[in-house]
Design an enzyme around this catalytic site. Structure first.
Site, PDB file in Angstrom:
ATOM      1  CG  ASP A 223      -0.211  -0.021   2.541  1.00 47.44           C
ATOM      2  OD1 ASP A 223       0.734  -0.829   2.683  1.00 47.44           O
ATOM      3  OD2 ASP A 223      -0.579   0.746   3.454  1.00 47.44           O
TER       4      ASP A 223
ATOM      5  CD  GLU B 112       4.394   0.841   6.946  1.00 46.76           C
ATOM      6  OE1 GLU B 112       5.218   1.239   7.789  1.00 46.76           O
ATOM      7  OE2 GLU B 112       4.002   1.545   5.982  1.00 46.76           O
TER       8      GLU B 112
END
Length: 379
Positions: free
Chosen positions: A86, A147
């Site tokens: 991400d 994250e």
């Protein structure tokens, strides 16, 4: 045995492989977009002969991909390559920050943090397999989707997987001097909400109680608590829909970084003390996800750093080791006491901005480091 430092890594070839990764935008808050990225990397892992698993996302986040690389001991514990797919860049950022090379610099959303490092460490496995090199330990790959928002949905998955392994490699971007991270400060997140009383801003302004005004006062108070060892930053602020209405609700998010657990506990206490329901506008503070302190100088991690420095010497470069702010999933594995080497990915600058870029010469450099680490850990 083939010397991993002699493998035929090629920067142009790596950039060509990276381009579709970067042009598959994958902001955390868009799980469909993240899953397109997971589709791409899962296919590449499967093409290498890995046994891949798609772990469904939860809590509104995208999926994770776990891959067991071919090895006589595949499935057993060994080395875990841990990275996130991400990014902080919303879909459409490519129009402002296209994938583009300019000499030794290459630009792109998420290229530095951390698709570049993930790709490099995967390419090292690809080249080792093509050369018929068998690593001493089996390698497992785990790519996660969340994250950038503190890993709320995959922390348990990461910790459970990590406990099976002897070594953790986290190819987050290198520190500004090119060094690795061997410890990380704690990170705490907080969700804030002020609740006031609505009114018509032109006709009955005095009847209203502005949630925005109350939160605005809190910004200076919160950021004023910052010291060199414990910082506070209000980075998200949402309120209001009509300018002719006194806003009755305002939401905000705060990030705090602390160098020690004691400082973190003190910071949490100071934030929670902001809860206040005594006035016309209520202030509510809720604690969000936390990354634990990863204490530096753990013997297993220091041994990994020593090995990386030995390899770096053979490459003619220097790799220092230090604790760092800015949390990563290495916080979790390091806090568990599992030997973890973090920020061993590409070198670059301006991550999380519209000038995010890497230094192209770091691709081959870091790929050779990765290949040698795979070959020497556990040897």
């Amino acid at each position: 045995m083939t010397n991993p430092l002699d493998l035929p890594f090629d920067a142009d070839e790596m950039l060509a492989g990276l381009r579709p990764w970067i042009e598959t935008e994958s902001p955390t808050f868009d799980p469909v977009a993240v899953n397109r990225m997971m589709d791409l990397v899962q296919h590449e892992l499967a093409a290498l002969g890995a046994i891949t698993e798609r772990i469904p996302g939860r809590m509104g986040c995208g999926d994770s991909v776990r891959a067991t690389m071919p090895h006589p001991k595949m499935g057993q514990g060994g080395i875990l390559l841990l990275g996130h797919m991400d990014t902080v860049h919303p879909v459409g950022t490519l129009t402002k920050l296209p994938f583009k090379r300019d000499g030794n610099i290459c630009y792109g959303p998420g290229l530095m943090d951390m698709k570049g490092g993930n790709y490099v460490y995967l390419d090292a496995l690809r080249k080792l397999m093509a050369a018929g090199v068998e690593t001493p330990l089996p390698v497992t790959v785990l790519f996660t989707p969340d994250e950038e928002i503190g890993t709320p949905s995959t922390r348990e998955l990461i910790e459970t997987e990590a406990k099976r392994h002897d070594y953790i490699l986290v190819p987050e971007p290198a520190r500004p001097d090119g060094g690795a991270v061997i410890g990380r400060y704690a990170i705490a997140r907080f969700d804030l909400q002020t609740r006031g009383k609505p009114s018509h801003a032109g006709w009955q302004l005095a009847e209203g109680r502005s949630a925005i005004a109350r939160m605005a006062k809190a910004v200076g108070q919160i950021e004023g608590m910052t010291t060199d060892d414990c910082t506070f930053s209000l980075g998200v602020f949402h309120a209001g829909q009509w300018v002719n209405c006194v806003s009755s609700v305002c939401d905000a998010e705060v990030l705090s970084m602390a160098k020690t657990q004691e400082l973190l506990d003190e910071g949490v206490s100071r934030m929670m003390a902001l809860n206040d329901d005594s006035g016309d506008v209520i202030m509510e503070v809720r604690r969000g996800v936390t990354r634990p302190v990863w204490e530096p100088d753990q013997p297993g991690t220091m041994a990994m750093l020593s090995l990386a420095q030995e390899i770096a010497g053979e490459l003619g470069i220097e790799i220092t080791g230090a604790s760092a702010g800015g949390g990563s999933d290495g916080n979790f594995t390091g806090a568990l006491g599992i030997p973890t080497l973090d920020s061993i990915g590409v070198r670059g600058k301006d991550l999380h901005t519209l000038n995010e870029h890497i230094f192209v010469d770091s691709l081959v450099e870091r790929a050779k480091l990765a290949a040698a680490l795979y070959c020497r850990l556990g040897a």
